[in-house]
Enzyme design. Structure first.
Site, PDB file in Angstrom:
ATOM      1  CG  ASN A 141      -1.686   1.253   1.417  1.00 23.34           C
ATOM      2  OD1 ASN A 141      -1.807   2.041   0.482  1.00 23.34           O
ATOM      3  ND2 ASN A 141      -2.219   1.469   2.607  1.00 23.34           N
ATOM      4  CE  LYS A 201       0.361   3.479   4.792  1.00 19.86           C
ATOM      5  NZ  LYS A 201       0.213   3.655   6.218  1.00 19.86           N
ATOM      6  CG  HIS A 221      -5.662   1.902   5.190  1.00 23.82           C
ATOM      7  ND1 HIS A 221      -5.205   2.852   6.082  1.00 23.82           N
ATOM      8  CD2 HIS A 221      -4.652   1.021   5.020  1.00 23.82           C
ATOM      9  CE1 HIS A 221      -3.963   2.553   6.425  1.00 23.82           C
ATOM     10  NE2 HIS A 221      -3.602   1.439   5.793  1.00 23.82           N
ATOM     11  CD  GLU A 251      -2.772   5.530   6.695  1.00 20.00           C
ATOM     12  OE1 GLU A 251      -2.793   5.569   5.453  1.00 20.00           O
ATOM     13  OE2 GLU A 251      -1.829   5.034   7.353  1.00 20.00           O
ATOM     14  CD  GLU A 289      -3.389  -2.588   7.457  1.00 21.61           C
ATOM     15  OE1 GLU A 289      -2.277  -2.825   6.983  1.00 21.61           O
ATOM     16  OE2 GLU A 289      -4.008  -1.540   7.224  1.00 21.61           O
ATOM     17  N   GLY A 302       2.707   2.160  10.662  1.00 20.98           N
ATOM     18  CA  GLY A 302       3.669   3.249  10.475  1.00 20.98           C
ATOM     19  C   GLY A 302       4.431   3.641  11.726  1.00 20.98           C
ATOM     20  CB  SER A 353       5.498  -1.856  11.920  1.00 21.96           C
ATOM     21  OG  SER A 353       5.079  -0.516  12.166  1.00 21.96           O
TER      22      SER A 353
HETATM   23  C1  PEP Z   1      -0.642   0.168   6.082  1.00 22.43           C
HETATM   24  O1  PEP Z   1      -0.693   1.332   5.748  1.00 22.43           O
HETATM   25  O2  PEP Z   1      -1.562  -0.582   5.763  1.00 22.43           O
HETATM   26  C2  PEP Z   1       0.509  -0.279   6.846  1.00 22.43           C
HETATM   27  C3  PEP Z   1       0.456  -1.449   7.390  1.00 22.43           C
HETATM   28  O3  PEP Z   1       1.587   0.585   6.949  1.00 22.43           O
HETATM   29  P1  PEP Z   1       3.040   0.237   7.573  1.00 22.43           P
HETATM   30  O4  PEP Z   1       3.475  -1.065   6.950  1.00 22.43           O
HETATM   31  O5  PEP Z   1       3.900   1.376   7.171  1.00 22.43           O
HETATM   32  O6  PEP Z   1       2.852   0.100   9.033  1.00 22.43           O
END
Ligand code: PEP
Length: 248
Positions: A9, A11, A93, A95, A165, A171, A211
């Protein structure tokens, strides 16, 4: 047997030039049994679509609007994504839930619309740190799943992908432990079994996201109910994403 899925992803990162450069590197990666998926920003999709044709790389979008077409300024329809040969679309997601204020009901409309248009939704679920500390992880995930999947027949449900998630892990560099992620993935599979029965639930892929990097992907993939990763930051670097994919 569920096929592992390694999904990037991107973003709101990587303009056209950077996208082309990253995809060129990913095209050199030797395909294996896992599916490799990239979800670039909308503006990169036409170029990405041409570049990944006939390769092992699948294309997905980070979002869509759940209507066919019309007066929805700034939005992108599922039909437009299909035209660009997208196979997947990320729905819900965290976000989008927390920054753009998307509700479970709206995410449900996206899931249904994606399926109607032949796109595979990657439905994201996960709790905040506060909800986890209050012991509400399962309650939150149950609610997100029940609303997003409301009235979905099992023939459709079995094709979707669920991403667990935990929001506190996205992040932050502080991934969930593989054991904690497996516990929630197991809970999700249990909920899917309750909703659709075991045969269908066993077909649905569950990803962990938060992460993930080359150094921890193997721990997650060793878990019974985890079938891949949804990867943000580490999907922006060719070498790191390649290593993650190769370790699966
Ligand atoms: C995500 O945005 O779905 C995500 C898991 O980001 P990151 O891997 O940077 O934590």
């Amino acid at each position: 047997m569920r096929q592992p899925l390694i999904a990037g992803n991107w973003k709101m990162n990587l303009g056209l030039k950077e996208a082309v450069s990253l995809i060129s590197e990913l095209k050199k990666v030797k395909p294996n049994k896992a599916e490799m998926l990239i979800c670039p920003p909308f503006v990169d999709l036409p170029a990405a679509s041409e570049m990944v044709q006939g390769t092992h790389i699948q294309l997905g979008a980070q979002n869509m609007y759940p209507e066919e077409k019309g007066a929805f300024t700034g939005e992108i329809s599922p039909a437009m994504l299909k035209e660009l040969h997208c196979r997947y679309v990320i729905c819900g997601h965290s976000e989008r839930r927390h920054i753009m204020g998307e509700s479970d009901e709206f995410i449900h409309r996206k899931v249904v619309s994606a399926l109607v248009h032949g796109l595979t939704p990657i439905l994201c679920t996960g709790e905040t740190a506060e909800q986890r500390n209050e012991g509400r992880t399962e309650e939150i995930i149950r609610e997100e799943l029940e609303t997003a999947l409301f009235n979905l027949p099992s023939e459709q449900a079995e094709t979707i992908v669920i991403a667990y998630e935990p929001i506190w892990a996205i992040g932050t560099g502080a991934a969930a432990t593989a054991v904690d992620a497996q516990a929630v993935a197991h809970f999700i599979r249990g909920e899917l079994t309750r909703l659709y029965g075991e045969t269908t639930a066993e077909k649905i892929r569950i990803l962990y996201g938060g992460s993930v990097k080359a150094a921890n992907i193997e721990d997650f993939m060793a878990q019974k109910d985890i079938d891949g990763g949804l990867i943000g930051g580490a999907s922006l670097k060719a070498a790191e994403f390649k290593e993650i994919y190769e370790k699966v």
